[in-house]
Scaffold this active site. Structure first.
Site, short mmCIF file in Angstrom:
data_model
loop_
_atom_site.label_atom_id
_atom_site.label_comp_id
_atom_site.label_asym_id
_atom_site.label_seq_id
_atom_site.Cartn_x
_atom_site.Cartn_y
_atom_site.Cartn_z
CE LYS A 270 -4.00 -2.11 2.33
NZ LYS A 270 -4.90 -2.04 3.51
CE1 TYR B 62 -9.40 -3.12 0.72
CE2 TYR B 62 -8.88 -1.07 -0.38
CZ TYR B 62 -8.47 -2.18 0.34
OH TYR B 62 -7.16 -2.34 0.70
CG PHE C 273 -13.46 3.38 7.03
CD1 PHE C 273 -12.89 2.59 6.04
CD2 PHE C 273 -14.24 2.76 8.01
CE1 PHE C 273 -13.09 1.22 6.00
CE2 PHE C 273 -14.45 1.38 7.98
CZ PHE C 273 -13.88 0.61 6.97
NE ARG D 32 -6.49 -12.10 5.92
CZ ARG D 32 -7.17 -10.96 5.89
NH1 ARG D 32 -6.99 -10.07 4.92
NH2 ARG D 32 -8.05 -10.68 6.83
CB THR E 50 -7.60 -5.07 9.95
OG1 THR E 50 -8.11 -6.26 9.33
CG2 THR E 50 -7.88 -3.87 9.06
NE ARG F 167 -2.52 -5.43 7.32
CZ ARG F 167 -3.71 -5.90 6.96
NH1 ARG F 167 -4.35 -6.76 7.74
NH2 ARG F 167 -4.26 -5.52 5.82
CG ASN G 239 -3.66 -2.08 7.02
OD1 ASN G 239 -3.49 -1.82 5.82
ND2 ASN G 239 -4.78 -2.61 7.47
CG HIS H 130 -5.34 -6.44 -0.13
ND1 HIS H 130 -6.55 -6.48 0.53
CD2 HIS H 130 -5.37 -7.45 -1.05
CE1 HIS H 130 -7.29 -7.45 0.00
NE2 HIS H 130 -6.61 -8.05 -0.96
CD GLU I 156 -8.80 -9.91 -3.00
OE1 GLU I 156 -7.64 -10.18 -2.57
OE2 GLU I 156 -9.71 -9.48 -2.27
N1 UDP Z 1 -9.81 -0.02 6.82
C1 UDP Z 1 -9.89 1.26 7.36
N2 UDP Z 1 -10.62 1.44 8.50
C2 UDP Z 1 -11.28 0.42 9.12
C3 UDP Z 1 -11.21 -0.86 8.56
C4 UDP Z 1 -10.46 -1.06 7.41
O1 UDP Z 1 -9.30 2.19 6.82
O2 UDP Z 1 -11.93 0.65 10.16
C5 UDP Z 1 -9.01 -0.23 5.60
C6 UDP Z 1 -7.65 -0.87 5.92
O3 UDP Z 1 -6.67 -0.33 5.04
C7 UDP Z 1 -7.92 -2.32 5.65
C8 UDP Z 1 -8.84 -2.22 4.44
O4 UDP Z 1 -9.68 -1.12 4.73
O5 UDP Z 1 -6.73 -3.03 5.40
C9 UDP Z 1 -9.68 -3.46 4.16
O6 UDP Z 1 -10.40 -3.79 5.31
P1 UDP Z 1 -10.61 -5.31 5.73
O7 UDP Z 1 -11.61 -5.33 6.84
O8 UDP Z 1 -10.89 -6.13 4.52
O9 UDP Z 1 -9.19 -5.67 6.37
P2 UDP Z 1 -7.95 -6.52 5.81
O10 UDP Z 1 -8.51 -7.68 5.03
O11 UDP Z 1 -7.12 -5.58 4.95
O12 UDP Z 1 -7.21 -6.94 7.04
MG MG Z 2 -9.94 -7.73 3.57
#
Ligand code: UDP
Ligand code: MG
Length: 157
Positions: A13, A53, A61, A89, A95, A106, A116, A119, A130
């Site tokens: 990112k 997303y 957000f 993962r 996250t 992370r 973070n 992705h 994806e």
């Molecule tokens: N995100 C954010 N605020 C939140 C939750 C998620 O900005 O409260 C962003 C963050 O960059 C995250 C992405 O949205 O990595 C995708 O969210 P997801 O819940 O899919 O988390 P991930 O799979 O990336 O852990």
């Molecule tokens: Mg995700």
């Protein structure tokens, strides 16, 4: 090749691009024993972000997230391995980066729930979608990785 081999998508990112963490992040996946099948830099537009997303477009957000994800190009990668989706993962960490386990990407490199650093696809179904979203089929390379002889046992390959 065993049917347990999976491909998964990782995006580095904009926060990681700005903070010069690209090499460190790629190294984590290489050291783990994952195989790099595809790698490129690309700019993401609103349309691909709304698709990628889709589960978050209605969140307050989302606009900020989209602005962040468009702020620099990202590095897109396709990694392969046995049960690679879950393995990646695990290396990524949760996250909310400031609560992510030390030793995860992370956990080691970030503090934010938004910024973070990477992705990573969350399920095998999403990983397939994806990888296709970010790579054309001729950008995914098929080659023998001789190191696999030492990364997996005979019955795992
Ligand atoms: N995100 C954010 N605020 C939140 C939750 C998620 O900005 O409260 C962003 C963050 O960059 C995250 C992405 O949205 O990595 C995708 O969210 P997801 O819940 O899919 O988390 P991930 O799979 O990336 O852990
Ligand atoms: Mg995700």
């Amino acid at each position: 090749m065993s049917e347990n081999f999976e491909k998964t998508l990782v995006l580095i990112k904009p926060d990681a691009i700005q903070r010069s963490l690209v090499g460190d992040i790629i190294q984590r996946f290489e050291r783990k024993g994952l195989k790099l099948l595809g790698l490129k830099m690309m700019s993401l537009d609103e349309a691909v972000l709304r698709e990628h997303y889709a589960h978050l477009v209605d969140k307050p957000f989302f606009a900020g997230l989209a602005k962040f994800m468009k702020s620099t190009p990202v590095v897109a990668m396709c990694w392969e391995g046995v049960e690679a989706v879950a393995a990646v993962r695990l290396i990524a960490g949760i996250t909310k980066a400031r609560e992510a386990d030390a030793g995860t990407i992370r956990g080691d490199f970030a503090m934010s729930v938004s910024c973070n650093v990477i992705h990573a696809s969350d399920t095998t179904e999403n990983a397939e979608i994806e990888v296709k979203r970010f790579f054309n089929s001729d950008e995914i390379y098929d080659y023998d990785k001789t190191e696999y002889l030492h990364i997996y046992a005979d019955d795992e390959r």
